[in-house]
Design a protein around this motif. Structure first.
Motif, PDB file in Angstrom:
ATOM      1  N   GLU A   6     -49.362 -39.558   0.725  1.00  0.00           N
ATOM      2  CA  GLU A   6     -50.495 -39.198   1.614  1.00  0.00           C
ATOM      3  C   GLU A   6     -50.341 -38.035   1.193  1.00  0.00           C
ATOM      4  O   GLU A   6     -49.695 -37.561   0.561  1.00  0.00           O
ATOM      5  N   PRO A   7     -51.726 -37.224   0.956  1.00  0.00           N
ATOM      6  CA  PRO A   7     -51.541 -35.943   0.603  1.00  0.00           C
ATOM      7  C   PRO A   7     -50.673 -34.446   1.984  1.00  0.00           C
ATOM      8  O   PRO A   7     -50.872 -34.936   2.457  1.00  0.00           O
ATOM      9  N   VAL A   8     -49.932 -33.521   1.506  1.00  0.00           N
ATOM     10  CA  VAL A   8     -49.461 -32.649   2.649  1.00  0.00           C
ATOM     11  C   VAL A   8     -50.192 -32.925   3.748  1.00  0.00           C
ATOM     12  O   VAL A   8     -51.400 -31.693   3.650  1.00  0.00           O
ATOM     13  N   ASN A  53     -40.642 -35.583   4.184  1.00  0.00           N
ATOM     14  CA  ASN A  53     -41.812 -36.991   4.092  1.00  0.00           C
ATOM     15  C   ASN A  53     -41.383 -37.805   5.321  1.00  0.00           C
ATOM     16  O   ASN A  53     -40.356 -38.040   5.721  1.00  0.00           O
ATOM     17  N   ILE A  54     -42.338 -37.994   5.783  1.00  0.00           N
ATOM     18  CA  ILE A  54     -42.391 -39.074   6.908  1.00  0.00           C
ATOM     19  C   ILE A  54     -42.728 -40.413   7.082  1.00  0.00           C
ATOM     20  O   ILE A  54     -44.363 -39.656   6.562  1.00  0.00           O
ATOM     21  N   GLY A  55     -42.721 -41.006   6.627  1.00  0.00           N
ATOM     22  CA  GLY A  55     -43.499 -41.901   6.534  1.00  0.00           C
ATOM     23  C   GLY A  55     -43.916 -42.018   4.898  1.00  0.00           C
ATOM     24  O   GLY A  55     -43.279 -41.581   3.628  1.00  0.00           O
ATOM     25  N   GLU A  56     -44.878 -42.209   4.853  1.00  0.00           N
ATOM     26  CA  GLU A  56     -46.174 -41.971   3.455  1.00  0.00           C
ATOM     27  C   GLU A  56     -46.748 -40.202   3.266  1.00  0.00           C
ATOM     28  O   GLU A  56     -47.488 -40.172   2.361  1.00  0.00           O
ATOM     29  N   TYR A  57     -46.707 -40.165   4.550  1.00  0.00           N
ATOM     30  CA  TYR A  57     -46.964 -37.921   4.735  1.00  0.00           C
ATOM     31  C   TYR A  57     -45.461 -38.005   4.321  1.00  0.00           C
ATOM     32  O   TYR A  57     -44.285 -37.261   4.881  1.00  0.00           O
ATOM     33  N   ARG A  58     -45.874 -36.564   3.723  1.00  0.00           N
ATOM     34  CA  ARG A  58     -45.433 -35.830   3.415  1.00  0.00           C
ATOM     35  C   ARG A  58     -46.203 -33.910   4.041  1.00  0.00           C
ATOM     36  O   ARG A  58     -47.377 -33.957   3.386  1.00  0.00           O
ATOM     37  N   CYS A  59     -44.871 -33.629   5.042  1.00  0.00           N
ATOM     38  CA  CYS A  59     -45.292 -32.760   5.568  1.00  0.00           C
ATOM     39  C   CYS A  59     -44.675 -30.614   5.413  1.00  0.00           C
ATOM     40  O   CYS A  59     -43.277 -31.325   5.008  1.00  0.00           O
ATOM     41  N   ARG A  60     -45.817 -30.057   5.239  1.00  0.00           N
ATOM     42  CA  ARG A  60     -45.050 -29.086   4.743  1.00  0.00           C
ATOM     43  C   ARG A  60     -44.909 -28.481   6.216  1.00  0.00           C
ATOM     44  O   ARG A  60     -46.189 -27.971   6.534  1.00  0.00           O
ATOM     45  N   LEU A  61     -43.937 -28.110   6.531  1.00  0.00           N
ATOM     46  CA  LEU A  61     -43.929 -26.689   8.247  1.00  0.00           C
ATOM     47  C   LEU A  61     -44.040 -25.497   7.783  1.00  0.00           C
ATOM     48  O   LEU A  61     -42.822 -25.037   7.050  1.00  0.00           O
ATOM     49  N   GLN A  62     -44.261 -24.946   8.141  1.00  0.00           N
ATOM     50  CA  GLN A  62     -44.684 -23.497   8.228  1.00  0.00           C
ATOM     51  C   GLN A  62     -44.711 -22.969   9.835  1.00  0.00           C
ATOM     52  O   GLN A  62     -44.322 -23.053  10.535  1.00  0.00           O
ATOM     53  N   ILE A  63     -42.300 -22.116   9.095  1.00  0.00           N
ATOM     54  CA  ILE A  63     -42.024 -22.305  10.842  1.00  0.00           C
ATOM     55  C   ILE A  63     -41.945 -20.743  11.084  1.00  0.00           C
ATOM     56  O   ILE A  63     -41.299 -19.733  10.050  1.00  0.00           O
ATOM     57  N   TRP A  64     -42.259 -20.523  12.151  1.00  0.00           N
ATOM     58  CA  TRP A  64     -42.255 -19.019  12.168  1.00  0.00           C
ATOM     59  C   TRP A  64     -40.927 -18.689  13.303  1.00  0.00           C
ATOM     60  O   TRP A  64     -41.261 -19.784  14.473  1.00  0.00           O
ATOM     61  N   ASP A  65     -40.781 -17.850  12.510  1.00  0.00           N
ATOM     62  CA  ASP A  65     -39.924 -17.391  14.784  1.00  0.00           C
ATOM     63  C   ASP A  65     -40.217 -16.157  14.668  1.00  0.00           C
ATOM     64  O   ASP A  65     -40.445 -15.019  14.600  1.00  0.00           O
ATOM     65  N   THR A  66     -40.200 -16.187  16.062  1.00  0.00           N
ATOM     66  CA  THR A  66     -40.827 -15.221  16.424  1.00  0.00           C
ATOM     67  C   THR A  66     -40.037 -14.707  17.438  1.00  0.00           C
ATOM     68  O   THR A  66     -39.048 -14.731  17.841  1.00  0.00           O
ATOM     69  N   ALA A  67     -39.915 -13.008  17.540  1.00  0.00           N
ATOM     70  CA  ALA A  67     -39.296 -12.026  18.500  1.00  0.00           C
ATOM     71  C   ALA A  67     -39.224 -12.078  19.912  1.00  0.00           C
ATOM     72  O   ALA A  67     -40.704 -12.892  20.409  1.00  0.00           O
ATOM     73  N   GLY A  68     -38.011 -11.957  20.123  1.00  0.00           N
ATOM     74  CA  GLY A  68     -37.774 -12.230  22.285  1.00  0.00           C
ATOM     75  C   GLY A  68     -37.900 -11.435  22.946  1.00  0.00           C
ATOM     76  O   GLY A  68     -37.925 -11.068  23.846  1.00  0.00           O
ATOM     77  N   ASN A 167     -36.958 -33.054  12.695  1.00  0.00           N
ATOM     78  CA  ASN A 167     -38.095 -34.330  12.612  1.00  0.00           C
ATOM     79  C   ASN A 167     -39.012 -34.377  13.444  1.00  0.00           C
ATOM     80  O   ASN A 167     -39.853 -35.298  13.450  1.00  0.00           O
ATOM     81  N   GLU A 168     -37.928 -34.274  14.531  1.00  0.00           N
ATOM     82  CA  GLU A 168     -38.865 -34.898  15.439  1.00  0.00           C
ATOM     83  C   GLU A 168     -40.077 -34.418  16.172  1.00  0.00           C
ATOM     84  O   GLU A 168     -41.515 -34.382  16.405  1.00  0.00           O
ATOM     85  N   ILE A 169     -40.104 -32.666  15.968  1.00  0.00           N
ATOM     86  CA  ILE A 169     -41.412 -31.856  16.280  1.00  0.00           C
ATOM     87  C   ILE A 169     -42.176 -32.142  15.435  1.00  0.00           C
ATOM     88  O   ILE A 169     -43.520 -32.619  15.931  1.00  0.00           O
ATOM     89  N   ALA A 170     -42.215 -32.359  14.040  1.00  0.00           N
ATOM     90  CA  ALA A 170     -43.072 -33.034  12.604  1.00  0.00           C
ATOM     91  C   ALA A 170     -44.217 -34.738  13.026  1.00  0.00           C
ATOM     92  O   ALA A 170     -44.334 -34.228  13.183  1.00  0.00           O
ATOM     93  N   LYS A 171     -42.679 -35.116  13.897  1.00  0.00           N
ATOM     94  CA  LYS A 171     -43.306 -36.093  13.288  1.00  0.00           C
ATOM     95  C   LYS A 171     -44.540 -36.138  15.373  1.00  0.00           C
ATOM     96  O   LYS A 171     -45.312 -36.977  15.042  1.00  0.00           O
ATOM     97  N   LEU A 172     -43.500 -35.875  15.946  1.00  0.00           N
ATOM     98  CA  LEU A 172     -44.983 -35.424  17.035  1.00  0.00           C
ATOM     99  C   LEU A 172     -46.399 -34.649  17.011  1.00  0.00           C
ATOM    100  O   LEU A 172     -47.465 -34.810  17.072  1.00  0.00           O
ATOM    101  N   ALA A 173     -46.716 -33.622  15.865  1.00  0.00           N
ATOM    102  CA  ALA A 173     -47.638 -32.734  15.218  1.00  0.00           C
ATOM    103  C   ALA A 173     -48.008 -34.054  14.507  1.00  0.00           C
ATOM    104  O   ALA A 173     -49.665 -34.077  14.191  1.00  0.00           O
ATOM    105  N   LEU A 174     -47.519 -34.377  13.258  1.00  0.00           N
ATOM    106  CA  LEU A 174     -48.283 -35.568  12.642  1.00  0.00           C
ATOM    107  C   LEU A 174     -49.265 -36.451  13.347  1.00  0.00           C
ATOM    108  O   LEU A 174     -50.046 -37.104  13.196  1.00  0.00           O
ATOM    109  N   LYS A 175     -47.811 -37.203  14.665  1.00  0.00           N
ATOM    110  CA  LYS A 175     -48.909 -37.906  15.013  1.00  0.00           C
ATOM    111  C   LYS A 175     -50.013 -37.324  16.152  1.00  0.00           C
ATOM    112  O   LYS A 175     -50.934 -38.063  16.058  1.00  0.00           O
TER     113      LYS A 175
END
Length: 210
Positions: A6-8, A53-68, A167-175
């Motif tokens: 599927e589209p990204v 890739n999660i199943g038929e979906y291609r997922c682009r993760l924009q990962i933000w590391d925030t200062a503590g 992988n798990e956070i991406a699956k949950l976000a996609l769902k």
């Protein structure tokens, strides 16, 4: 070469936690496959991209590391807006970092949609954890269950459970996104437009004629 993907789908993933728990190392290990032995505090936010890739979906993760650090809180708080997933990190060898999670979590809930998936992650659960570990697994798991969080213990140093977390956070976000899209389509389908014919007979509504 053609694919059936599927589209990204693009997702904004935040890594949050007290300074020194290994947020930057976690991101570097996942995105670049490297382990940083030297620690440098994040100034504001850092940003990396990973595609999976999660199943038929291609997922682009924009990962933000925030200062503590507390002085950057006003800056980092704004990044919760529009987040699709949050990874909350503490250090299993530092009880204060786990206490920080407990204190900070209500703010996290208020800063973003409560339905945004969140994962509690205990870092530095290395091979010598029997000696250094102070935050017990059962205590952290109990807290996660009480707050509807998934829970992982990881070792960035040993490269353990890193891929599983993302992988798990991406699956949950996609769902969540697919459910939102389905609900929107259902709402549109349920809309009915009522058409009432216009009555041109003005005398029918009790208007008197002379």
């Amino acid at each position: 070469m053609t694919t059936n993907l599927e589209p990204v789908q693009t997702f904004k993933i935040l890594i949050v936690g007290e300074s020194g728990v290994g947020k930057s190392s976690l991101m570097a290990r996942y995105v670049h496959g490297i382990f940083r032995t030297q620690y440098t505090a994040t100034i504001g936010v850092d940003f990396q991209v990973a595609i999976i890739n999660i199943g038929e979906y291609r997922c682009r993760l924009q990962i933000w590391d925030t200062a503590g650090q507390e002085r950057f809180r006003s800056i980092t708080n704004s990044y919760y807006r529009g987040a699709d997933g949050i990874i909350i990190v503490y250090d299993v060898t530092d009880n204060a970092s786990f206490t920080h999670v407990k204190v900070r979590f209500p703010d996290v809930q208020n800063l973003c949609d409560r339905n945004v998936p969140k994962i509690l992650v205990g870092n530095k659960d290395d091979h010598n954890r029997e000696v250094n570990k102070v935050v017990l697994t059962n205590d952290a798991r109990q807290y996660a269950e009480q707050n509807n969080l998934l829970f992982f213990e990881i070792s960035v140093k040993d490269n353990r459970n890193i891929t599983e977390v993302f992988n798990e956070i991406a699956k949950l976000a996609l769902k969540r996104r697919l459910n939102q899209s389905e609900n929107l389509q259902n709402s549109i389908a349920e809309i009915r437009i009522e058409h009432k014919p216009i009555n041109d007979n003005s005398t029918k509504n009790g208007c008197c004629t002379i």
